[in-house]
Design a protein around this motif. Structure first.
Motif, mmCIF file in Angstrom:
data_model
loop_
_atom_site.group_PDB
_atom_site.id
_atom_site.type_symbol
_atom_site.label_atom_id
_atom_site.label_comp_id
_atom_site.label_asym_id
_atom_site.label_seq_id
_atom_site.Cartn_x
_atom_site.Cartn_y
_atom_site.Cartn_z
ATOM 1 N N ALA A 164 0.820 -1.205 0.000
ATOM 2 C CA ALA A 164 0.000 0.000 0.000
ATOM 3 C C ALA A 164 0.856 1.258 0.000
ATOM 4 O O ALA A 164 0.599 2.217 -0.742
ATOM 5 C CB ALA A 164 -0.940 -0.008 1.196
ATOM 6 N N VAL A 262 -5.948 -4.244 -1.653
ATOM 7 C CA VAL A 262 -4.613 -4.761 -1.344
ATOM 8 C C VAL A 262 -4.692 -6.010 -0.486
ATOM 9 O O VAL A 262 -4.113 -7.048 -0.816
ATOM 10 C CB VAL A 262 -3.770 -3.673 -0.649
ATOM 11 C CG1 VAL A 262 -2.401 -4.213 -0.269
ATOM 12 C CG2 VAL A 262 -3.631 -2.456 -1.559
ATOM 13 N N VAL A 287 -4.626 -7.173 -5.501
ATOM 14 C CA VAL A 287 -3.247 -7.614 -5.315
ATOM 15 C C VAL A 287 -3.276 -9.025 -4.739
ATOM 16 O O VAL A 287 -3.814 -9.232 -3.650
ATOM 17 C CB VAL A 287 -2.492 -6.673 -4.358
ATOM 18 C CG1 VAL A 287 -1.055 -7.154 -4.158
ATOM 19 C CG2 VAL A 287 -2.522 -5.243 -4.887
#
Length: 403
Positions: A164, A262, A287
């Protein structure tokens, strides 16, 4: 008696006000002072019906001033009327000025264009664009449309925090506004990454723009106000309730061009943001994470279910957000080594040598199929660059490594 229409929570909202004193629709509840559309929207926002499709439609159809007075006339007979009785629109305007905020409404130059999509999206049964937005900071919200929202777990792992922070910095340096929700974990890391890159970032609050939540992020919020902006659809001084966070998620999804998740557990508010983003037609990216981590459950599942595109670098995010001018993707094999950059004939000559052996030009020609002249020229070039050592008249060997 006013007509009633049910709102999304089983309570009653007023219908179109009946005829009567037209001038009354312009006066405040306290009498005398006329309300304008902006201040009336402040008052309606103070009712905290965030994500209420019916209220948004009524304001669009009938105007905020008329609707506010219709709510006031409901009095003790409804939840909205009881709440409205304690709201003084002029005090809201004064509090807005006192905390250094500004109040935006649709039609303002700074009003984010992407919020218009909320008028037709109902990802969770709720929806509707905000009636107005309080903003603190130097950022022009009109710039949010090309931004990217980074969301994820509050209890993020070191992996998630690293991604991040680093990605937010890279995206910010590529002139993409980083948008998030100021929560612990991924949100805070995303904001910090953008700030570390000396770029603005936008925090969408579930509380008032002068009420840091969580309180531990007060310093971070102040830094965001200095460099970017914080935004909320509830008045200054408002503390968040559970429903505020879910309503806030639709703004995070709508403001930018895409959302990157994320990390997130199986049950996560970030998953709600992704649902909104998909419903709004935004680019949704995830992700991937290790299968051994519970924080990878939602991103990995979204990828598996094709509800999100797998991204493994900021460059891939930029490529997906800018299809008209895609970014060059990084080669999967990594950068070429010095040996890879040699001409093909020189690589062939270099590979013809074995450790600790001397090779003459005739043998090189036999092993490579190159002519004697080409072998002589190539071996001399390799020796000059340090790939070979000359050991005598037209003989060479591999360099001896120290030790």
């Amino acid at each position: 008696m006013d007509r009633r229409r049910p709102d999304g929570q089983g309570n009653d909202l007023p219908g179109k006000p009946a005829g009567g004193d037209a001038d009354a629709a312009g006066r405040s509840a306290g009498g005398g002072v006329r309300l304008d559309e902006r201040t009336a929207r402040m008052a309606l926002c103070a009712l905290q019906p965030m994500g209420n499709v019916e209220l948004s439609r009524l304001v669009a159809d009938e105007g905020a001033v008329a609707l506010w007075h219709a709510v006031r006339r409901m009095g003790e007979e409804s939840r909205w009327g009881r709440k409205a009785a304690s709201i003084v629109p002029e005090e809201l305007a004064a509090c807005t000025r006192a905390c250094g905020a500004r109040f935006l409404v649709p039609g303002d130059d700074e009003w984010p264009a992407g919020l218009a999509d909320l008028g037709v999206a109902t990802a969770t049964g709720d929806g509707g664009g905000p009636l107005g937005l309080w903003v603190r900071g130097t950022l022009d919200l009109g710039e949010a449309g090309s931004g990217v929202s980074l969301v994820g777990a509050r209890a993020a792992t070191g992996y998630g925090l690293h991604v991040a922070t680093e990605w937010a910095a890279d995206l910010a340096l590529a002139d993409r506004l980083v948008i998030s929700g100021l929560a612990f974990g991924v949100d805070a890391a995303a904001h910090r990454g953008a700030l570390q890159a000396r770029r603005p970032t936008l925090a969408v609050m579930a509380s008032g723009v002068d009420v840091p939540y969580p309180v531990a992020n007060t310093t971070l919020m102040n830094a965001i106000v200095d460099k970017g902006a914080v935004v909320s659809e509830v008045p200054p001084g408002t503390h968040p309730v559970k429903a505020s966070f879910l309503a806030r998620n639709r703004l995070i999804a709508a403001l930018g061009a895409g959302v990157v998740i994320v990390e997130a557990a199986a049950r996560s508010g970030a998953k709600n943001t992704v649902s909104w983003a998909n419903d709004l037609g935004r680019v949704v990216m995830a992700v991937p994470g290790p299968v051994t981590s519970s924080m990878s459950a939602t991103p990995n599942r979204l990828i598996r279910d094709t509800a999100a595109v797998l991204v493994s670098s900021p460059a891939e995010v930029l490529a997906l957000l800018g299809p008209l001018s895609p970014q060059d993707e990084l080669p999967l094999q990594g950068e070429d080594s010095r040996f890879d950059r040699l001409a093909p004939d020189l690589r062939q000559l270099r590979e013809a040598f074995r450790p600790r052996e001397e090779v003459g030009v005739a043998e090189l020609s036999s092993r490579t199929g190159l002519g004697v002249v080409d072998c002589l020229a190539g071996a001399d070039e390799l020796a000059e660059a340090g790939w070979l050592e000359a050991t005598g008249h037209q003989t060479w060997r591999l360099p001896v490594r120290p030790g």
